[in-house]
Design an enzyme around this catalytic site. Structure first.
Site, PDB file in Angstrom:
ATOM      1  N   GLY A  75      -1.214  -2.027  -3.116  1.00  0.00           N
ATOM      2  CA  GLY A  75      -2.253  -2.937  -3.564  1.00  0.00           C
ATOM      3  C   GLY A  75      -1.762  -4.345  -3.796  1.00  0.00           C
ATOM      4  CD  GLU A  76       2.542  -3.649  -4.655  1.00  0.00           C
ATOM      5  OE1 GLU A  76       3.436  -3.053  -5.284  1.00  0.00           O
ATOM      6  OE2 GLU A  76       1.898  -3.126  -3.716  1.00  0.00           O
ATOM      7  CG  ASP A 291       8.268   4.910  -3.292  1.00  0.00           C
ATOM      8  OD1 ASP A 291       7.497   5.183  -4.231  1.00  0.00           O
ATOM      9  OD2 ASP A 291       8.423   3.749  -2.862  1.00  0.00           O
TER      10      ASP A 291
END
Length: 403
Positions: A75-76, A291
């Site tokens: 979302g960055e 991750d």
């Protein structure tokens, strides 16, 4: 969910890495548990039993992935760069049978309650799932109002994270804030019989592990209360992580981070493990996580950011293979890094992370080239001949619509 399940399963002639090398054995599964490991095991014909001949194959514990963005991350780069939720077969075809889910940068439009619901859904679909309460920021989002309460009162919460440190996306909090949240998690774990660990995201900031030494310097908070992750994201940080681990701390390398995936300054995780061992780090102090479903920047040949990708959980299986085949790490050591080591630090051992009488029947069959052949999660046959045979609720609908 379609389930191929019998109460008894008998794996015959398996080379068992438990993770210690047990040689060729049979494994009898009863329900969700391993009932017996031995030689020449059999059941009377009256019992409904799936028999699988594993001759020539390794049988190892199911992988534990301790850092997965179950409901997506990222979302960055704006709303369109929020990564999607993970699906059941993404997990099982990677050899993973237990996941530890967390939020990342976004603790506003993603919520710990939603993460908990996803974990419970994955359990309904057949695997085991736990979560960390919180996100990058401090104060960090919770369900009950505090990290300590979440750990004590919610069965699936085993700690807090991922809390960001030395990263431009962190809260830039003082030492005292990190110390307080670590203490909250520790006491919450003590009062609930859980690990109460802090999954600590480390960025590229120049301070590296400095704050972790400050938090633990007086000895009241042990180094093992904190799991610093992404330590292979650059060579400087990795060098610091080696020293941290040599002093008794944990170092968690990220399997999806490597120069090949665009992280030009990183150390490929299989190589990182080899280098750490050669530097004198105890194998018990190294873990690896994927991750999975986190965001990954995509760069062009000139190094310009041209988009965002999604970290794949399959990297954990690929890096395990590379540890053994390319780095010549003994399979008994390589398997610890993604099974028993994680289970011990998170207090899931010996129910998870090993093959032993009365442990959960989380079992992988790998051929001699370490290619995945079969997966059992809590006794249910999830992957057969390398292909998923149990699908998530909506995966099944999508497949039916395509046929």
């Amino acid at each position: 969910m379609n389930t191929k399940k019998t109460f008894f399963t008998l794996l015959k002639n398996a080379h068992v890495i438990a993770p210690e090398d047990l040689g060729v054995k049979d494994i009898l599964v009863a329900g969700e548990k391993i009932a017996m490991i031995g030689e020449g095991l059999s059941l009377p014909a009256v019992y409904d039993c799936e028999v699988v001949d594993c001759e020539g194959n390794y049988v190892v514990p199911g992988f534990i992935d301790s850092h997965v963005h179950l409901i997506g991350g990222g979302g960055e780069g704006g709303y369109a760069t929020r990564t999607p939720e993970i699906q059941l077969t993404d997990i099982t075809t990677s050899g993973v049978t237990t996941v530890l889910g967390l939020l990342g940068t976004d603790g506003v439009t993603r919520h710990v309650a939603s993460l908990l619901a996803k974990a419970r859904g994955l359990e309904d679909e057949g695997i085991t799932a736990y979560i960390y309460s919180g996100s990058y920021e401090i104060p960090t989002p919770t369900i009950t109002g505090s990290v300590r309460n979440d750990i004590i009162l919610i069965d699936k919460v085993i700690g807090t994270g991922e809390i960001a440190m030395c990263d431009h996306r962190s809260s830039q909090s003082p030492k005292e804030a990190y110390q307080q949240i670590t203490a909250e998690a520790r006491v919450g774990g003590m009062l609930s019989g859980k690990a109460g660990v802090v999954n600590m995201h480390l960025g590229d900031g120049e301070d590296g592990l400095k704050m972790l030494y400050e938090i633990t310097k007086n000895g009241e908070i042990p180094k093992t209360q904190i799991i610093p992750t992404h330590v292979n994201r650059n060579k400087r940080l990795f060098k610091e992580a080696i020293e941290w681990a040599k002093q008794g701390g944990i170092m968690d390398v990220t399997s999806s981070v490597s120069p090949e995936t665009g992280s030009s300054h990183s150390v490929k995780s299989s190589e990182a493990v080899k280098q750490a061992l050669e530097a004198g780090v105890n194998i018990e102090n190294i873990t690896m996580s994927s991750d999975g479903n986190g965001s990954m920047p995509i760069f062009d040949e000139a190094g310009n950011n041209i988009g965002v990708g999604v970290a794949s959980q399959i990297s954990i299986l690929n890096e395990f293979r590379d540890m053994v085949q390319k780095e010549n790490i003994a399979i008994t050591d390589a398997i610890k890094i993604i099974t028993s080591n994680i289970a011990k630090f998170t207090k899931l051992y010996p129910r998870k992370g090993c093959l032993a009488n009365n442990s959960d029947a989380d079992i992988l069959v790998l051929d001699k080239d370490l290619q995945l052949q079969h997966v059992w999660a809590r006794g249910t046959h999830m992957v057969e001949n390398g292909k998923p045979i149990v699908f998530g609720t909506f995966e099944k609908k999508i497949i039916e619509d395509m046929q």
